[in-house]
Design an enzyme around this catalytic site. Structure first.
Site, PDB file in Angstrom:
ATOM      1  CG  HIS A   1     193.941 -23.757 -15.098  1.00 40.99           C
ATOM      2  ND1 HIS A   1     194.541 -22.754 -15.827  1.00 40.99           N
ATOM      3  CD2 HIS A   1     194.661 -23.879 -13.953  1.00 40.99           C
ATOM      4  CE1 HIS A   1     195.580 -22.286 -15.144  1.00 40.99           C
ATOM      5  NE2 HIS A   1     195.678 -22.959 -14.008  1.00 40.99           N
TER       6      HIS A   1
ATOM      7  CG  PHE B   1     196.324 -17.605 -10.901  1.00 35.87           C
ATOM      8  CD1 PHE B   1     196.303 -18.224 -12.137  1.00 35.87           C
ATOM      9  CD2 PHE B   1     195.893 -18.334  -9.797  1.00 35.87           C
ATOM     10  CE1 PHE B   1     195.843 -19.525 -12.292  1.00 35.87           C
ATOM     11  CE2 PHE B   1     195.429 -19.641  -9.931  1.00 35.87           C
ATOM     12  CZ  PHE B   1     195.405 -20.232 -11.177  1.00 35.87           C
TER      13      PHE B   1
ATOM     14  CE1 TYR C   1     201.574 -16.852 -14.706  1.00 36.39           C
ATOM     15  CE2 TYR C   1     201.880 -15.327 -12.872  1.00 36.39           C
ATOM     16  CZ  TYR C   1     201.042 -15.948 -13.789  1.00 36.39           C
ATOM     17  OH  TYR C   1     199.699 -15.682 -13.793  1.00 36.39           O
TER      18      TYR C   1
ATOM     19  CG  ASP D   1     205.075 -24.533 -11.640  1.00 41.04           C
ATOM     20  OD1 ASP D   1     204.134 -24.192 -12.377  1.00 41.04           O
ATOM     21  OD2 ASP D   1     206.169 -24.925 -12.076  1.00 41.04           O
TER      22      ASP D   1
END
Length: 226
Positions: free
Chosen positions: A192, A82, A71, A69
């Site tokens: 991740h 990202f 920031y 989701d």
């Protein structure tokens, strides 16, 4: 609900117009309006919610990088997984992405500019599976219905395109593997890039060179990552 309320690039409308008019999407829009009426700050701003779709037309997609989701801090989210806008401090996960990029391609990376629009314009579809979030509350919109929509987006790419590289970082992204036909696309999975997990298989996974090697093998222009 109008067919193109969030400024999707016209190339997406053919594939998503029916989905945008489903009842769950109308409910989702109502929930966002309720947030606005209650003066709840939601990121990204409305004009950027579908930024990834605007910057990467459907037929230009070469790579899909799945995030979770947006920031949830001021000024950070701009609709690309990202990525952050210019002049915003590079978040830790993106910093680790840049470290792996530099190591993978054996180049120096400017880690102070976290804006990945130049990737998106080359066909790197930077998709979060949830497209909005409440300020300071990560995953606050995970039950709004976005995942139904973005699963459908992944299915459309899977079904109507060939030779796409799907980069899946972390367990949440891995959970979407069943939506992708590995006989017609390349799936790259690793840990991740978050500082909590990056040393468990993200560093050293070399997704950027693997992506370009695959694209070149299919006679598709490689991505200029830097």
């Amino acid at each position: 609900m109008e067919s193109n309320p969030f400024q999707l690039h016209s190339s997406w409308i053919h594939y998503l117009e029916e989905e945008l008019n489903q009842s769950y999407m109308k409910d989702l829009k109502k929930k966002l309006i309720e947030c606005q009426n209650k003066n709840i700050t939601v990121y990204p701003e409305k004009s950027k919610v579908f930024n990834a779709f605007h910057l990467t037309p459907f037929q230009k997609i070469k790579v899909v990088i799945l995030g979770q989701d947006p920031y949830h801090g001021p000024g950070q989210a701009h609709g690309l997984s990202f990525s952050v806008p210019h002049n915003i401090k590079t978040p830790p996960s993106l910093m680790n992405i840049f470290k792996e990029l530099g190591s993978d391609l054996k180049v120096e990376i400017n880690k102070t500019n976290g804006n990945l629009e130049h990737w998106a314009r080359q066909g790197v579809f930077l998709l979060n599976t949830t497209l909005t979030v409440e300020e300071s509350k990560p995953m606050s919109h995970k039950n709004f219905g976005w995942s139904i929509f973005t699963d459908k987006v992944i299915e459309k790419i899977n079904n109507h395109r060939n030779n796409i590289v799907f980069i899946l970082w972390g367990a949440h992204a891995h959970s979407k593997t069943h939506l992708i036909d590995s006989s017609k696309h390349l799936i790259l999975k690793s840990a991740h890039p978050s500082p909590l997990s990056s040393h468990r298989g993200f560093f050293g996974s070399r997704p950027f060179s693997q992506t370009n090697n695959y694209l070149e093998s299919k006679e598709i222009d490689k991505v200029i990552w830097i």
